[in-house]
Scaffold this motif. Structure first.
Motif, PDB file in Angstrom:
ATOM      1  N   LYS A   2       0.833  -1.204   0.000  1.00 64.85           N
ATOM      2  CA  LYS A   2       0.000   0.000   0.000  1.00 64.85           C
ATOM      3  C   LYS A   2       0.866   1.252   0.000  1.00 64.85           C
ATOM      4  CE  LYS A   2      -4.143  -1.839   2.026  1.00 64.85           C
ATOM      5  NZ  LYS A   2      -5.339  -1.467   2.740  1.00 64.85           N
ATOM      6  N   LEU A   3       0.498   2.192  -0.879  1.00 67.59           N
ATOM      7  CA  LEU A   3       1.181   3.462  -1.008  1.00 67.59           C
ATOM      8  C   LEU A   3       0.176   4.575  -0.719  1.00 67.59           C
ATOM      9  CD1 LEU A   3       2.832   2.741  -4.501  1.00 67.59           C
ATOM     10  CD2 LEU A   3       3.608   1.989  -2.242  1.00 67.59           C
ATOM     11  N   LEU A   4       0.540   5.507   0.157  1.00 70.08           N
ATOM     12  CA  LEU A   4      -0.325   6.647   0.430  1.00 70.08           C
ATOM     13  C   LEU A   4       0.232   7.847  -0.319  1.00 70.08           C
ATOM     14  CD1 LEU A   4      -2.056   7.646   3.669  1.00 70.08           C
ATOM     15  CD2 LEU A   4      -0.798   9.380   2.407  1.00 70.08           C
ATOM     16  N   VAL A   5      -0.646   8.546  -1.052  1.00 64.95           N
ATOM     17  CA  VAL A   5      -0.237   9.665  -1.895  1.00 64.95           C
ATOM     18  C   VAL A   5      -1.076  10.886  -1.534  1.00 64.95           C
ATOM     19  CG1 VAL A   5       0.174  10.444  -4.263  1.00 64.95           C
ATOM     20  CG2 VAL A   5       0.213   7.984  -3.737  1.00 64.95           C
ATOM     21  N   GLN A  26       0.083   0.470   8.297  1.00 66.62           N
ATOM     22  CA  GLN A  26      -0.736  -0.023   7.181  1.00 66.62           C
ATOM     23  C   GLN A  26      -0.160   0.343   5.813  1.00 66.62           C
ATOM     24  OE1 GLN A  26      -4.979   0.996   7.635  1.00 66.62           O
ATOM     25  NE2 GLN A  26      -4.462   1.672   9.695  1.00 66.62           N
ATOM     26  N   ILE A  27       0.795   1.272   5.799  1.00 63.79           N
ATOM     27  CA  ILE A  27       1.307   1.832   4.545  1.00 63.79           C
ATOM     28  C   ILE A  27       2.770   1.436   4.369  1.00 63.79           C
ATOM     29  CG2 ILE A  27       1.794   4.005   3.325  1.00 63.79           C
ATOM     30  CD1 ILE A  27      -1.227   3.353   3.589  1.00 63.79           C
ATOM     31  N   ASP A  28       3.111   1.010   3.164  1.00 64.34           N
ATOM     32  CA  ASP A  28       4.487   0.605   2.860  1.00 64.34           C
ATOM     33  C   ASP A  28       5.360   1.757   2.394  1.00 64.34           C
ATOM     34  OD1 ASP A  28       4.265  -2.363   3.275  1.00 64.34           O
ATOM     35  OD2 ASP A  28       2.661  -2.051   1.810  1.00 64.34           O
ATOM     36  N   ALA A  29       4.751   2.767   1.759  1.00 63.37           N
ATOM     37  CA  ALA A  29       5.513   3.938   1.309  1.00 63.37           C
ATOM     38  C   ALA A  29       4.568   5.130   1.241  1.00 63.37           C
ATOM     39  CB  ALA A  29       6.167   3.684  -0.052  1.00 63.37           C
ATOM     40  N   TRP A  30       5.105   6.285   1.632  1.00 63.23           N
ATOM     41  CA  TRP A  30       4.344   7.526   1.732  1.00 63.23           C
ATOM     42  C   TRP A  30       4.898   8.542   0.736  1.00 63.23           C
ATOM     43  CZ3 TRP A  30       0.908   7.982   6.101  1.00 63.23           C
ATOM     44  CH2 TRP A  30       0.968   6.903   6.987  1.00 63.23           C
ATOM     45  N   PHE A  31       4.001   9.266   0.041  1.00 64.89           N
ATOM     46  CA  PHE A  31       4.421  10.219  -0.980  1.00 64.89           C
ATOM     47  C   PHE A  31       3.685  11.545  -0.818  1.00 64.89           C
ATOM     48  CE2 PHE A  31       4.981   5.980  -2.595  1.00 64.89           C
ATOM     49  CZ  PHE A  31       6.234   6.021  -3.172  1.00 64.89           C
ATOM     50  N   HIS A  32       4.429  12.642  -0.908  1.00 61.35           N
ATOM     51  CA  HIS A  32       3.836  13.982  -0.939  1.00 61.35           C
ATOM     52  C   HIS A  32       4.287  14.631  -2.242  1.00 61.35           C
ATOM     53  CE1 HIS A  32       2.753  18.075  -0.087  1.00 61.35           C
ATOM     54  NE2 HIS A  32       2.197  17.718   1.070  1.00 61.35           N
ATOM     55  N   CYS A  33       3.318  15.040  -3.059  1.00 58.88           N
ATOM     56  CA  CYS A  33       3.577  15.532  -4.408  1.00 58.88           C
ATOM     57  C   CYS A  33       3.822  17.033  -4.482  1.00 58.88           C
ATOM     58  CB  CYS A  33       2.414  15.163  -5.326  1.00 58.88           C
ATOM     59  SG  CYS A  33       2.043  13.406  -5.387  1.00 58.88           S
ATOM     60  N   GLY A  34       4.196  17.663  -3.391  1.00 60.85           N
ATOM     61  CA  GLY A  34       4.601  19.055  -3.426  1.00 60.85           C
ATOM     62  C   GLY A  34       3.558  20.048  -2.962  1.00 60.85           C
ATOM     63  N   ASP A  35       4.023  21.282  -2.792  1.00 58.04           N
ATOM     64  CA  ASP A  35       3.258  22.382  -2.221  1.00 58.04           C
ATOM     65  C   ASP A  35       2.839  22.085  -0.781  1.00 58.04           C
ATOM     66  OD1 ASP A  35       3.612  24.129  -4.291  1.00 58.04           O
ATOM     67  OD2 ASP A  35       1.523  24.147  -4.947  1.00 58.04           O
ATOM     68  N   PRO A  43      10.867  17.072  10.022  1.00 57.31           N
ATOM     69  CA  PRO A  43      10.946  15.649  10.370  1.00 57.31           C
ATOM     70  C   PRO A  43       9.916  14.761   9.658  1.00 57.31           C
ATOM     71  CG  PRO A  43      11.084  16.990  12.352  1.00 57.31           C
ATOM     72  CD  PRO A  43      10.777  17.923  11.212  1.00 57.31           C
ATOM     73  N   LEU A  44       8.821  15.337   9.166  1.00 59.39           N
ATOM     74  CA  LEU A  44       7.833  14.544   8.422  1.00 59.39           C
ATOM     75  C   LEU A  44       8.445  13.875   7.198  1.00 59.39           C
ATOM     76  CD1 LEU A  44       4.607  16.727   8.452  1.00 59.39           C
ATOM     77  CD2 LEU A  44       4.837  14.395   9.321  1.00 59.39           C
ATOM     78  N   TRP A  45       9.457  14.503   6.621  1.00 59.66           N
ATOM     79  CA  TRP A  45      10.049  13.979   5.388  1.00 59.66           C
ATOM     80  C   TRP A  45      10.908  12.747   5.651  1.00 59.66           C
ATOM     81  CZ3 TRP A  45       6.306  15.947   3.571  1.00 59.66           C
ATOM     82  CH2 TRP A  45       6.015  17.289   3.467  1.00 59.66           C
ATOM     83  N   GLN A  46      11.014  12.340   6.903  1.00 56.09           N
ATOM     84  CA  GLN A  46      11.630  11.047   7.202  1.00 56.09           C
ATOM     85  C   GLN A  46      10.638   9.924   6.905  1.00 56.09           C
ATOM     86  OE1 GLN A  46      13.232  11.168  11.199  1.00 56.09           O
ATOM     87  NE2 GLN A  46      14.242  13.116  10.794  1.00 56.09           N
ATOM     88  N   THR A  47       9.355  10.259   6.867  1.00 56.22           N
ATOM     89  CA  THR A  47       8.303   9.292   6.523  1.00 56.22           C
ATOM     90  C   THR A  47       7.890   9.412   5.070  1.00 56.22           C
ATOM     91  OG1 THR A  47       7.434   9.283   8.784  1.00 56.22           O
ATOM     92  CG2 THR A  47       5.937   8.545   7.042  1.00 56.22           C
ATOM     93  N   TYR A  48       7.611  10.634   4.644  1.00 58.37           N
ATOM     94  CA  TYR A  48       7.106  10.888   3.295  1.00 58.37           C
ATOM     95  C   TYR A  48       8.252  11.129   2.312  1.00 58.37           C
ATOM     96  CZ  TYR A  48       2.448  12.058   5.286  1.00 58.37           C
ATOM     97  OH  TYR A  48       1.233  12.048   5.914  1.00 58.37           O
ATOM     98  N   HIS A  49       8.164  10.535   1.118  1.00 58.54           N
ATOM     99  CA  HIS A  49       8.990  10.964  -0.003  1.00 58.54           C
ATOM    100  C   HIS A  49       8.328  12.257  -0.482  1.00 58.54           C
ATOM    101  CE1 HIS A  49      11.113   7.127  -0.334  1.00 58.54           C
ATOM    102  NE2 HIS A  49       9.937   6.552  -0.159  1.00 58.54           N
ATOM    103  N   VAL A 144      -2.925   3.619  -2.945  1.00 57.46           N
ATOM    104  CA  VAL A 144      -2.718   2.697  -4.060  1.00 57.46           C
ATOM    105  C   VAL A 144      -2.397   1.338  -3.452  1.00 57.46           C
ATOM    106  CG1 VAL A 144      -1.277   2.178  -6.060  1.00 57.46           C
ATOM    107  CG2 VAL A 144      -1.836   4.568  -5.505  1.00 57.46           C
ATOM    108  N   THR A 145      -3.216   0.359  -3.758  1.00 62.09           N
ATOM    109  CA  THR A 145      -3.003  -1.000  -3.259  1.00 62.09           C
ATOM    110  C   THR A 145      -2.567  -1.878  -4.420  1.00 62.09           C
ATOM    111  OG1 THR A 145      -4.708  -0.677  -1.568  1.00 62.09           O
ATOM    112  CG2 THR A 145      -4.044  -2.952  -2.036  1.00 62.09           C
ATOM    113  N   ILE A 146      -1.415  -2.499  -4.266  1.00 62.03           N
ATOM    114  CA  ILE A 146      -0.877  -3.382  -5.303  1.00 62.03           C
ATOM    115  C   ILE A 146      -0.983  -4.810  -4.781  1.00 62.03           C
ATOM    116  CG2 ILE A 146       1.085  -3.914  -6.787  1.00 62.03           C
ATOM    117  CD1 ILE A 146       2.143  -1.048  -6.002  1.00 62.03           C
TER     118      ILE A 146
END
Length: 175
Positions: A2-5, A26-35, A43-49, A144-146
């Motif tokens: 699972k990916l959180l976006v 519950q989430i395998d990878a975390w993504f923040h798409c900017g702004d 420190p949040l960016w240690q979790t989120y790409h 996103v669930t794969i």
């Protein structure tokens, strides 16, 4: 897997912390798409790409990233550098160049998902300042669930984590 976006939080740090707490484990990878409008060393960016958007003035953000998650490649960008409000062509070319399975992006504040040439393009919408047809939802993010089979399901959620059932989409793995 699972990916959180999430995207376009525009200074709303609390919602990113809330998501992290609500979906912990519950989430395998975390993504923040900017702004985000946060500091690049938050420190949040240690979790989120994360990538920088047109409203992120800290020069410590990357403008794009390619992240390996298991056997998949994610191309992460904000969208303003790729003129996504006109078309997805420039973003698609950039994603194809790195052979991305997924392209996650923000900028328009409008959610959407589409598959093109075996790449899944996803804009989770804005978590804090939504626009367009789904503005009344009050902000969205996506999970996103794969599946082990490679099939993908995208669920859009409101700020409080509720699934918007009518927006769920599934994509079968290409042979």
């Amino acid at each position: 897997m699972k990916l959180l976006v999430v995207s376009d939080s525009h200074g709303d740090r609390d919602i990113l912390v809330d998501l992290k707490q609500q979906f912990a484990g519950q989430i395998d990878a975390w993504f923040h798409c900017g702004d985000s409008e946060l500091a690049a060393d938050d420190p949040l960016w240690q979790t989120y790409h994360v990538v920088g958007g047109n409203m992120d003035f800290d020069t410590g953000f990357k403008s794009q990233q390619v992240i390996a998650v298991g056997q998949y490649k994610v191309f992460l960008a904000h969208g303003h550098r790729y003129q996504i409000k006109q078309s997805l062509t420039a973003l698609a070319l950039a994603a194809r160049e790195v052979q991305a399975d997924f392209a996650f992006f923000g900028h328009s504040h409008e959610l959407g998902v589409i598959e093109n040439d075996s790449t899944l393009f996803l804009n989770p919408g804005s978590i804090s300042q939504p626009r367009g047809q789904y503005q009344s939802l009050g902000g969205t993010f996506a999970i996103v669930t794969i599946a082990d089979s490679g099939d993908v399901t995208v669920t859009f959620h409101t700020r409080d984590g509720q699934v918007v059932d009518d927006l769920t989409q599934s994509f079968e793995k290409k042979a």
